[in-house]
Design an enzyme around this catalytic site. Structure first.
Site, PDB file in Angstrom:
ATOM      1  N   SER A 303       0.844  -1.199   0.000  1.00  0.00           N
ATOM      2  CA  SER A 303       0.000   0.000   0.000  1.00  0.00           C
ATOM      3  C   SER A 303       0.874   1.242   0.000  1.00  0.00           C
ATOM      4  CB  SER A 303      -0.914   0.008   1.221  1.00  0.00           C
ATOM      5  OG  SER A 303      -0.152   0.092   2.420  1.00  0.00           O
ATOM      6  N   LYS A 304       0.235   2.406  -0.033  1.00  0.00           N
ATOM      7  CA  LYS A 304       0.949   3.668  -0.117  1.00  0.00           C
ATOM      8  C   LYS A 304       1.871   3.891   1.072  1.00  0.00           C
ATOM      9  CE  LYS A 304      -2.555   6.030  -2.897  1.00  0.00           C
ATOM     10  NZ  LYS A 304      -3.544   7.135  -2.948  1.00  0.00           N
ATOM     11  N   ARG A 305       1.541   3.304   2.218  1.00  0.00           N
ATOM     12  CA  ARG A 305       2.402   3.513   3.393  1.00  0.00           C
ATOM     13  C   ARG A 305       3.775   2.858   3.221  1.00  0.00           C
ATOM     14  NH1 ARG A 305       2.392  -0.793   7.146  1.00  0.00           N
ATOM     15  NH2 ARG A 305       0.979  -2.499   6.613  1.00  0.00           N
ATOM     16  N   GLY A 307       5.472   3.235   0.418  1.00  0.00           N
ATOM     17  CA  GLY A 307       6.178   4.021  -0.597  1.00  0.00           C
ATOM     18  C   GLY A 307       5.402   4.045  -1.892  1.00  0.00           C
TER      19      GLY A 307
END
Length: 570
Positions: A303-305, A307
């Protein structure tokens, strides 16, 4: 293929050809038996798929950027189609009207083209099974929804939102699955007509058999089975007339003659609903292959967390499409050899769905970067210099994107470049001269203690006499000849000669091969090569800084003044 096992038999009856769309081949139908009445269902095959040829599809939702997981799904579909001589279809699933945008669709198409995954049918490419946007296929969905209503496979449900919420709460209290209780499944015609007359909103719910199961032979996961009693009657058309996802997908895949559905394992639970719709409409079912998720290093869903996760982000970071395609292919697939380096053409030749792994694949950013570097350095030199040269000019380092300096700089620095954007750092590093910071570092202490001041004095004298400028003007051969003579005069050779020269001339302890680096620094000083604001320290300026070093203080272990360090290093 999927098989349905029902407790209630499907009875063969005469077909009703007047109900069949003209573009579908007519086949004999069967009747669906329910407790209220018997209905006829039209048995239709999907349109011809060229005699059983492979047809696969990638169906992104244009509600955001193309995630690397979606890109890998597209890649596997593309490779499967190309390896089988089949068709790769692109379909835009934009029924989420609130979140879908044409801007997002355009970005997804751009990313797919950038990766080299050209589609045979879809937006911008003509085909016999269009339109290829779900938002343009509503009439088709309504046609099939009405057919299911007439056959008795779906019924009108007039339950309010409050009633549905109460059903879920009751099921939770009884520790039962949160499925629809079937309130309107057995309603009489009179009850239905009464609600229609009142104008009560209704949905279309699919009548799920109370007993039985679905079993599929997934091409990746093997045998997968579900029981019908875990499902409950589900909605196929909302009260506002909009079809739901599973209904759209089934109708689209069937009417587009999709032979193999290769998609993420997140869609595995959808297979039960879709299989029931296939059976009710007498569509032949495709073969299914559900690809495992791409995981982060901590084995959670990427996921975006963690990177960057979208294709567009990696493109902006300087990754090549070749590197991304190669790396995504290896996330869950391999040809059984130790080889890890493939072009798209080689992947088409090697790919087989049987070798796709059913376990999750870890996204390793370090390996991805390394692999991109391999592809970058494998480019023809002309293409590599064009790519890097344009980057240097656009980044405001060089005045021109081509020429002898660019060619020589790329040759010297390419081994330190894994991403196109890395080229900025390596060139700026070459052009900088952080001498004071280096001399003050503990790592430089052995070089300083090896009478570095004596080498510096001799070096400055050679520059002032014109020896060094003359040697550099003759190129690498002239420089190497001078270094050899200089070493003899100091009675130094090997590391005791080259380390002092590297520190004094480049201001660093490490870097590319020294002879080529020094000659390149000399050429960078030619007029019109480096942009003035790039922080370049010319050879003349380097010797000026050398003359100002307080060697006595340095030899005593005192701190070295760092004046001008900021202005001469990056």
């Amino acid at each position: 293929m999927a098989s349905l096992v029902f407790n209630t038999p499907w009875l063969r009856v005469r077909s009703l050809p007047e109900l069949a769309p003209t573009f579908l081949r007519r086949r004999q139908s069967s009747s669906f038996h329910c407790s209220r009445r018997s209905f006829a269902v039209v048995a239709c095959s999907s349109p011809s798929n060229d005699g059983g040829s492979v047809r696969v599809r990638f169906a992104p939702s244009p509600t955001g950027n193309l995630h690397v997981g979606g890109a890998r799904t597209a890649l596997f579909n593309y490779l499967f189609a190309r390896s089988k001589g089949g068709k790769f279809v692109l379909r835009i699933e934009d029924t989420d009207l609130e979140r879908s945008t044409r801007e997002s669709e355009a970005a997804v198409l751009q990313d797919l083209r950038w990766l080299g995954l050209d589609w045979d049918e879809g937006p911008g490419v003509s085909g016999d099974f269009g339109p290829y946007r779900q938002s343009e296929r509503n009439a088709l969905y309504k046609q099939y929804a009405e057919k299911l209503l007439e056959s008795g496979h779906v019924y009108r449900c007039f339950c309010s939102s409050e009633e549905l919420v109460k059903m879920k709460e009751t099921a939770k209290l009884l520790q039962l699955p949160p499925v629809y209780t079937g309130k309107w499944a057995t309603a009489s015609d009179a009850e239905v007509e009464q609600e229609l007359e009142k104008g009560t909103p209704f949905t279309y719910r699919f009548r799920v058999p109370k007993e039985g199961s679905l079993k599929i032979n997934d091409l990746i996961r093997g045998e997968v089975c579900w029981n019908f009693d875990t499902l409950g009657d589900f909605v196929v058309m909302r009260s506002n007339g909009q079809p739901v996802y599973n209904f759209c997908v089934t109708v689209d895949d069937a009417t587009m003659a999709i032979s193999h559905v290769i998609r993420a394992e997140e869609h595995l639970p959808n297979t039960l609903r879709q299989a029931l719709i296939y059976k009710a409409l007498k569509f032949p079912m495709p073969q299914f292959a559900h690809v495992s998720l791409i995981l982060a290093p901590d084995r959670s869903k990427l996921s975006k967390r963690h990177g960057a996760t979208s294709v567009g982000q990696y493109r902006e970071m300087g990754y090549l499409p070749q590197g991304m395609v190669n790396y995504l292919a290896l996330l869950g697939w391999g040809d059984g050899t130790e080889n890890e380096f493939y072009t798209l053409e080689e992947l088409v030749e090697k790919f087989s769905i049987e070798r796709v792994n059913k376990s999750g694949a870890i996204f390793d950013s370090t390996k991805f970067r390394w692999m991109n570097g391999q592809h970058l350095r494998a480019l023809p030199f002309e293409k590599l210099t064009k790519l890097v040269g344009e980057r240097w000019k656009s980044a405001g380092i060089l005045t021109e994107s081509e020429g002898s300096f660019v060619n020589e700089a790329v040759e010297v620095l390419k081994d330190g470049i894994d991403l196109v954007t890395d080229s900025d750092k390596v060139l700026l590093n070459l052009l900088s001269y952080p001498l004071h910071a280096t001399l003050a570092s503990p790592e430089a202490k052995p070089a300083v203690e090896d009478k570095l001041h004596e080498v510096a004095a001799s070096l400055v004298a050679a520059y002032d006499s014109g020896e060094i400028p003359k040697a550099l003007a003759e190129g690498q051969g002239g420089w190497q000849k001078w270094v050899k003579a200089f070493g003899k005069s100091l009675k130094r050779k090997g590391k005791s000669l080259f380390m002092p020269l590297r520190v004094l001339l480049t201001g660093k302890l490490h870097g590319p091969e020294m002879a080529t680096s020094i000659v390149l620094i000399h050429k960078a000083g030619s007029p019109g090569v480096v942009v003035p604001q790039a922080g370049f320290v010319s050879m003349e300026e380097r010797f000026k800084i050398l003359r100002e070093v307080d060697w006595e203080a340095l030899n005593k272990g005192e701190s070295v003044p760092l004046e001008s360090t900021a202005s001469v290093s990056t």
